[in-house]
Every structure is written in structure tokens, then in C-alpha cells.
Design a protein around this motif. Structure first.
Motif, short mmCIF file in Angstrom:
data_model
loop_
_atom_site.label_atom_id
_atom_site.label_comp_id
_atom_site.label_asym_id
_atom_site.label_seq_id
_atom_site.Cartn_x
_atom_site.Cartn_y
_atom_site.Cartn_z
N ASP A 1 0.83 -1.21 0.00
CA ASP A 1 0.00 0.00 0.00
C ASP A 1 0.85 1.25 0.00
O ASP A 1 0.58 2.21 -0.70
CB ASP A 1 -0.85 0.06 1.28
CG ASP A 1 -2.08 -0.81 1.14
OD1 ASP A 1 -2.45 -1.10 -0.01
OD2 ASP A 1 -2.65 -1.19 2.17
N SER A 2 1.90 1.23 0.85
CA SER A 2 2.67 2.46 1.01
C SER A 2 3.48 2.80 -0.23
O SER A 2 4.07 3.87 -0.32
CB SER A 2 3.59 2.34 2.24
OG SER A 2 4.22 1.09 2.25
N TYR B 1 9.46 15.89 2.31
CA TYR B 1 8.32 16.51 2.99
C TYR B 1 8.70 17.82 3.67
O TYR B 1 7.93 18.76 3.70
CB TYR B 1 7.71 15.54 4.01
CG TYR B 1 6.92 14.43 3.37
CD1 TYR B 1 5.95 14.71 2.41
CD2 TYR B 1 7.15 13.10 3.70
CE1 TYR B 1 5.23 13.69 1.80
CE2 TYR B 1 6.43 12.08 3.10
CZ TYR B 1 5.47 12.38 2.15
OH TYR B 1 4.76 11.38 1.56
N LEU C 1 3.27 15.12 -5.86
CA LEU C 1 3.85 13.81 -5.57
C LEU C 1 2.86 12.70 -5.92
O LEU C 1 1.69 12.78 -5.56
CB LEU C 1 4.21 13.73 -4.09
CG LEU C 1 4.74 12.39 -3.59
CD1 LEU C 1 6.13 12.12 -4.16
CD2 LEU C 1 4.80 12.36 -2.07
N PHE C 2 3.35 11.68 -6.59
CA PHE C 2 2.51 10.52 -6.88
C PHE C 2 3.17 9.24 -6.40
O PHE C 2 4.34 9.01 -6.64
CB PHE C 2 2.22 10.41 -8.38
CG PHE C 2 1.39 11.55 -8.87
CD1 PHE C 2 0.04 11.58 -8.60
CD2 PHE C 2 1.97 12.60 -9.54
CE1 PHE C 2 -0.74 12.65 -9.02
CE2 PHE C 2 1.21 13.68 -9.96
CZ PHE C 2 -0.16 13.69 -9.70
N ASN C 3 2.37 8.45 -5.76
CA ASN C 3 2.82 7.18 -5.24
C ASN C 3 3.12 6.19 -6.34
O ASN C 3 4.13 5.55 -6.38
CB ASN C 3 1.66 6.58 -4.43
CG ASN C 3 2.06 6.35 -3.03
OD1 ASN C 3 3.20 6.58 -2.67
ND2 ASN C 3 1.14 5.88 -2.24
N ASN D 1 -8.84 -4.92 3.72
CA ASN D 1 -7.55 -5.63 3.63
C ASN D 1 -7.05 -6.09 4.99
O ASN D 1 -5.86 -6.40 5.16
CB ASN D 1 -6.50 -4.72 2.98
CG ASN D 1 -6.78 -4.51 1.50
OD1 ASN D 1 -7.31 -5.39 0.84
ND2 ASN D 1 -6.47 -3.33 1.00
N LYS E 1 -6.40 -4.60 7.76
CA LYS E 1 -5.43 -3.80 8.53
C LYS E 1 -5.99 -3.63 9.93
O LYS E 1 -7.19 -3.46 10.12
CB LYS E 1 -5.26 -2.43 7.89
CG LYS E 1 -4.47 -2.44 6.62
CD LYS E 1 -3.15 -1.72 6.80
CE LYS E 1 -2.09 -2.18 5.84
NZ LYS E 1 -2.42 -2.24 4.46
N ASN F 1 0.65 4.08 6.39
CA ASN F 1 0.66 3.17 5.24
C ASN F 1 -0.61 3.25 4.41
O ASN F 1 -0.69 2.67 3.34
CB ASN F 1 0.88 1.73 5.71
CG ASN F 1 2.31 1.51 6.15
OD1 ASN F 1 3.20 2.23 5.72
ND2 ASN F 1 2.51 0.56 7.04
N ILE F 2 -1.60 3.93 4.93
CA ILE F 2 -2.82 4.04 4.13
C ILE F 2 -3.05 5.47 3.64
O ILE F 2 -3.95 5.72 2.86
CB ILE F 2 -4.07 3.54 4.90
CG1 ILE F 2 -4.42 4.46 6.09
CG2 ILE F 2 -3.89 2.12 5.39
CD1 ILE F 2 -5.82 4.21 6.64
N MET F 3 -2.22 6.40 4.10
CA MET F 3 -2.47 7.79 3.70
C MET F 3 -2.14 8.01 2.22
O MET F 3 -1.28 7.34 1.65
CB MET F 3 -1.67 8.75 4.57
CG MET F 3 -0.32 9.09 4.05
SD MET F 3 0.52 10.30 5.08
CE MET F 3 2.10 10.32 4.24
N LYS G 1 -0.49 10.14 -0.57
CA LYS G 1 0.54 11.17 -0.67
C LYS G 1 0.18 12.17 -1.76
O LYS G 1 0.71 13.26 -1.82
CB LYS G 1 1.89 10.53 -0.95
CG LYS G 1 2.40 9.75 0.26
CD LYS G 1 3.52 8.81 -0.11
CE LYS G 1 3.78 7.84 1.03
NZ LYS G 1 4.37 6.60 0.56
N SER G 2 -0.69 11.77 -2.66
CA SER G 2 -1.17 12.70 -3.68
C SER G 2 -2.50 13.26 -3.19
O SER G 2 -3.38 12.49 -2.84
CB SER G 2 -1.43 12.00 -5.00
OG SER G 2 -0.38 11.14 -5.30
N PHE G 3 -2.61 14.55 -3.15
CA PHE G 3 -3.85 15.14 -2.67
C PHE G 3 -4.03 16.49 -3.33
O PHE G 3 -3.09 17.08 -3.85
CB PHE G 3 -3.83 15.29 -1.14
CG PHE G 3 -2.59 15.94 -0.62
CD1 PHE G 3 -2.51 17.33 -0.55
CD2 PHE G 3 -1.49 15.18 -0.25
CE1 PHE G 3 -1.34 17.94 -0.10
CE2 PHE G 3 -0.32 15.79 0.19
CZ PHE G 3 -0.25 17.16 0.27
#
Lengths: 381, 114
Positions: free
Chosen positions: A41-42, A256, A265-267, B52, B54, B62-64, B66-68
Motif C-alpha cells: 500500500d505504502s 516533505y 507527488l505521486f505514489n 484488507n 489492517k 501506510n494508508i495515507m 501522498k497525492s492530494f
């Protein structure tokens, strides 16, 4: 014939996907084992994108211990070795097909080699700058077929003592999509809407991964790099998150702390979106192999930073900045936006492939007889 | 002054994030570190985490996402587009350094402009 594909990162998936498409179309039986970042996920969990593409991941091996230090990275590899051995003994594939130079790929190769399962290695024989380069050569020692993406790499495999009948220079399969224009019909306006970014403003793509053996120096190097990127005015910056190699946490922290409002930023972008972003960008900067291998297809400049891609065979659009400093980065940047330089890129060709690699690779694997000559390797030196 | 109910730390548990979402009255909260926004967590992210398997005690990092989405200032046209395109009901307002300055909610936007 049962094929097993192993992949642990999104870049490897880019190599394997065109081959898997051919397998699917021709009803060739295959399974997919995914591991490491690809299923986390991360790191954007690319397995969802894979499933959306219509592929089933048959086996997911979670291996990555948190911490992202050299210790956890090594221990994580140990977890994969014991787990992947079970996968191989359960699936009993005729071939293991893997790509690239990552630690987890080396582990998969070791497991298969010790179990007498033939290995086909894609993107074999190249040089890359950090420990990945060592891993790639080590994978070569275990692999039974080597698919090199250019002449330079196939020559190196011969020099490394590999038998000639195992080596094929078929190009890089990940370029098949680019060359065949499969993804070229995406409109930039759709991307703007999907990701809520103003793409009318010029933008650059930045992909920076930690360099494993540089340890704490990563902090210093990335700090300088980030400072430089921040100093570029008038451009949006599209960042792809770094991988989970040792040192990656340091990079994330610095990012950050220093991020500004023109850093997006894209994961994990779906590959077709990533390629579309690249196509319309003014340049790609950082230390990803994507810059070296893919960007010349779109005739955009690539500023390659640091030693991660050291000595890798380069197309003409790559400007190297080996030692990271503001003045050297600035010089490279100014060169890359100069009209003269951009004009010089209009006629370049990507030396990594002609768009037909996947078909050649899968045909070669299917035609190769699995016998003693194949399995028992003789090292020529 | 940013409403604290919209703000969590990356170490906060998923449970804590759920509590904050409940308090905020919206479906998304923002992960802030040293006053800089680094991600967001929505109800959808939490649903996916639970599917899942968790643990709710685990940290949200781990679920946040990062693109927003974000805005540098409250701009009528851009805010309207973002609200329509993303169906989000909150947009953080940030400065050049990505420090969080305010949170624009859909209801405050509507009450001001409609």
C-alpha cells in the motif's frame, strides 16, 4: 508449458507486461508471482493496476520489513528466499521469467537455479551504478537465457563468460508500448482533470531513488538535489515516490520538509498515465532507469543525477551530472532547456528497441528445448 | 487557525483518524508534520484498509494518500473545479512551503459564493 513470471517493482512490471499480453492473446499458460514494493500500500500497490489490466496475480509474497535500512533490506531478501522456494516447489514451472537488476529478482533467480528451473532474464548484461548493477550480473550467472536490450549489453555477457547460445539481443520489451503508440491516444486534458494539475504550465518529471551503498550520504545528496529542484522557477514538478531501498526514509523526510506548492507527488501512476506525463514534460530528471531507457523515445532531455545509473548505455538525450552540486545541476538544466539542445534531440532514436522485443523473447523461450545443455551451465571463464 | 479536527499525525492510529473524521463532520482529514501537509486519509482509504484486514491500532501512514488536492489561495474558479472534479468536500489551503493555512469546506464555499 508452464511459465512463471516474478516481479517486485513497477519498473519490472513494465518489462513483463507486453510479454504477458502476448501470452494471454495466444493462450500460453502462465502465472504471476508479485512481491516487495509492487504489492505494498505504502508504495501505491501496483497490483491493482495489474488486475485492472486484466491479469491475475496468483501469488503475493510479502517480504519487506519496515525500517528501510541496509539491515532490514537484507533480512527482507531472506524472507523472500524461503517463501519463493515454496512457490516454486508448488507451481513447478517450466520457466521462471524475470527482469532487471533488483535484489529480490536475484533472490528469485537463486531459488530457481538451485531447484533446476530454467531462468530467462530480461534486460540482462547492462551496467547499472549501485548494488543493483552487482545484482544484475549475479542474476546473469544463474540465468539460462539472457535477453539483452542492446549490443553493448550482449557483448558484456560474453565477456562475463556466458555461453553465446544463451544470449539474445532483442531490445527492451517495455519500449514496445511506446514504440507501438499504444498509449499515445491519451489527451493531456484528461490527465489534467484526472490529477487536478495545471498542465498548461510547463512541468518536469523528477524520479529520485536512494543509492543503497551511499548510506548517510543519501541525505546530503538528496538535500542538494531537492534544493536545486526547488530553485527551478516557472515549472511544476511531478515527483514519483522513491522505492523502498535502504536510505529511502531519509529521502522522504527531506522531501516533505522541503516540499513546495509546485511539487506534485505521486505514489504510483498507472503506466499509461506515467508515459503520457513523460511525453508532454519538458524533461525528466533524477536517477531512474526510466530516464535512460524510455525518455529518448519522446525526444525529451534527461538529466541523470549521481551514480545510480553509472556506466549504463546511454541514448544521446542523457546529460550526466555525476557529482551533485547546485552549479553542476544548474549547468545541465540550462543546457537541457536551450533551443539548440532541444533541436538536436528531434532526430534521435531510442537505441533500446524497435518495438518488437516481447514477441521475439517469448518465441525464443517457447522454442528453447529444456535439456541438460540448457540446465547445466558451463562458465566460459 | 486551522480546525484541529481536520489534522492528524502520521503516527496516529487508524482508530484515531476515524475519531477525527467523525469530529470533523467531513470525510477526509489531513496528515501534517512540522506544520507541513504530507498526505490525507479519507473514509474510502479506511474502508479499503479494513477490507484488507489492517488493524485499526496500526498507524495511518501506510494508508495515507501522498497525492492530494490543495490550493495556494482561495480561488473561486479553481476551488469550484476541484470540488466538482474530485467530489471532495474539503480542500486544504497551503502556502508556498506547503504549510497548512486553512481548510476550505464545501459549505463555507457555498455560503460565501452561492
Amino acid at each position: 508449458m508452464k511459465l512463471l513470471f516474478f516481479t517486485g517493482s513497477r519498473s519490472e512490471w513494465g518489462y513483463l507486461r507486453p510479454i504477458l499480453e502476448i501470452c494471454k492473446r495466444n493462450r500460453i499458460s502462465f502465472k504471476i508471482c508479485a512481491s516487495n514494493m509492487l504489492i505494498l500500500d505504502s508504495f501505491g500497490d501496483a497490483s491493482k493496476e495489474i488486475e485492472k489490466d486484466g491479469f491475475k496475480i496468483n501469488d503475493k509474497i510479502f517480504m519487506a520489513l519496515d525500517g528501510h535500512t541496509n539491515t532490514t533490506m537484507t533480512k527482507s531478501l531472506g524472507i523472500l528466499l524461503s517463501s519463493f522456494t515454496d512457490t516454486l516447489s508448488r507451481e513447478k514451472p517450466d520457466w521462471l521469467i524475470l527482469a532487471g537488476d533488483r535484489g529480490e529478482t536475484l533472490i528469485a533467480a537463486i531459488a530457481a537455479a538451485y531447484m533446476n528451473i530454467p531462468i530467462a532474464h530480461i534486460q540482462a548484461g547492462e551496467l547499472s551504478g549501485n548494488i543493483d548493477g552487482q545484482a544484475r550480473h549475479a542474476i546473469g550467472k544463474f540465468a539460462h537465457l539472457h535477453f539483452a536490450s542492446n549490443k553493448d549489453a550482449s557483448n558484456r555477457l560474453i565477456k562475463l563468460g556466458e555461453q553465446k547460445f544463451r544470449i539474445f539481443n532483442y531490445g527492451a520489451p517495455q519500449l514496445d508500448d511506446l514504440v507501438n503508440k499504444k498509449y499515445m491516444n491519451i489527451d493531456i486534458k484528461d490527465l489534467e482533470k484526472k490529477y487536478n494539475i495545471n498542465l498548461k504550465k510547463n512541468y518536469i518529471i523528477s524520479v529520485y531513488h536512494s543509492v543503497v551503498e551511499e548510506g548517510l550520504k543519501n541525505k546530503d545528496n538528496f538535500g542538494k538535489y531537492m534544493k536545486f529542484i526547488n530553485s527551478i522557477k516557472g515549472y511544476n514538478k511531478i515527483w514519483i515516490t522513491s522505492n523502498n531501498d535502504a536510505g529511502s526514509n531519509m529521502i522522504k523526510d527531506i522531501f516533505y520538509q522541503n516540499r513546495s506548492s509546485d511539487d506534485y507527488l505521486f505514489n504510483n501512476l498507472p503506466r499509461k498515465d506515467y508515459l503520457c506525463f513523460m511525453k508532454y514534460s519538458k524533461m525528466i530528471i533524477g536517477n531512474s532507469s526510466s530516464g535512460i531507457i524510455e525518455s529518448s523515445t519522446y525526444k525529451i532531455p534527461c538529466i541523470n543525477v549521481g551514480r545510480r545509473q553509472n556506466k549504463r548505455f546511454r541514448p544521446k538525450n542523457v546529460i550526466d551530472v555525476l557529482e551533485i552540486s547546485n552549479s553542476k545541476l544548474n549547468k545541465a538544466f540550462n543546457k537541457s532547456i536551450s533551443k539548440k539542445y532541444i533541436k538536436s534531440l528531434s532526430s534521435i532514436e531510442n537505441p533500446y528497441g524497435d518495438g518488437r522485443s516481447s514477441l521475439k523473447i517469448i518465441n525464443r523461450i517457447l522454442k528453447t528445448k529444456i535439456n541438460e545443455k540448457l540446465i547445466y551451465k558451463e562458465l566460459e571463464y | 487557525m486551522v480546525n484541529k479536527n481536520f489534522i492528524v499525525n502520521k503516527e496516529d492510529s487508524i482508530l484515531k483518524v476515524i475519531e477525527k473524521i467523525e469530529l470533523s463532520g467531513h470525510r477526509t482529514v489531513f496528515v501534517v508534520e512540522k506544520n507541513k501537509i504530507i498526505g490525507c486519509v479519507s473514509e474510502g482509504d479506511i474502508m479499503r484498509a479494513l477490507i484488507n484486514e489492517k488493524k485499526v491500532e496500526s498507524s495511518n501512514q501506510n494508508i495515507m494518500n501522498k497525492s492530494f488536492i490543495f490550493l495556494e489561495k482561495e480561488n473561486l474558479k479553481e476551488a469550484k473545479n476541484l470540488f466538482i472534479n474530485t467530489l471532495s468536500s474539503v480542500i486544504p489551503i497551503v502556502n508556498k512551503k506547503m504549510e497548512i493555512l486553512d481548510i476550505l469546506t464545501l459549505e463555507s464555499f457555498l455560503s460565501k459564493h452561492v
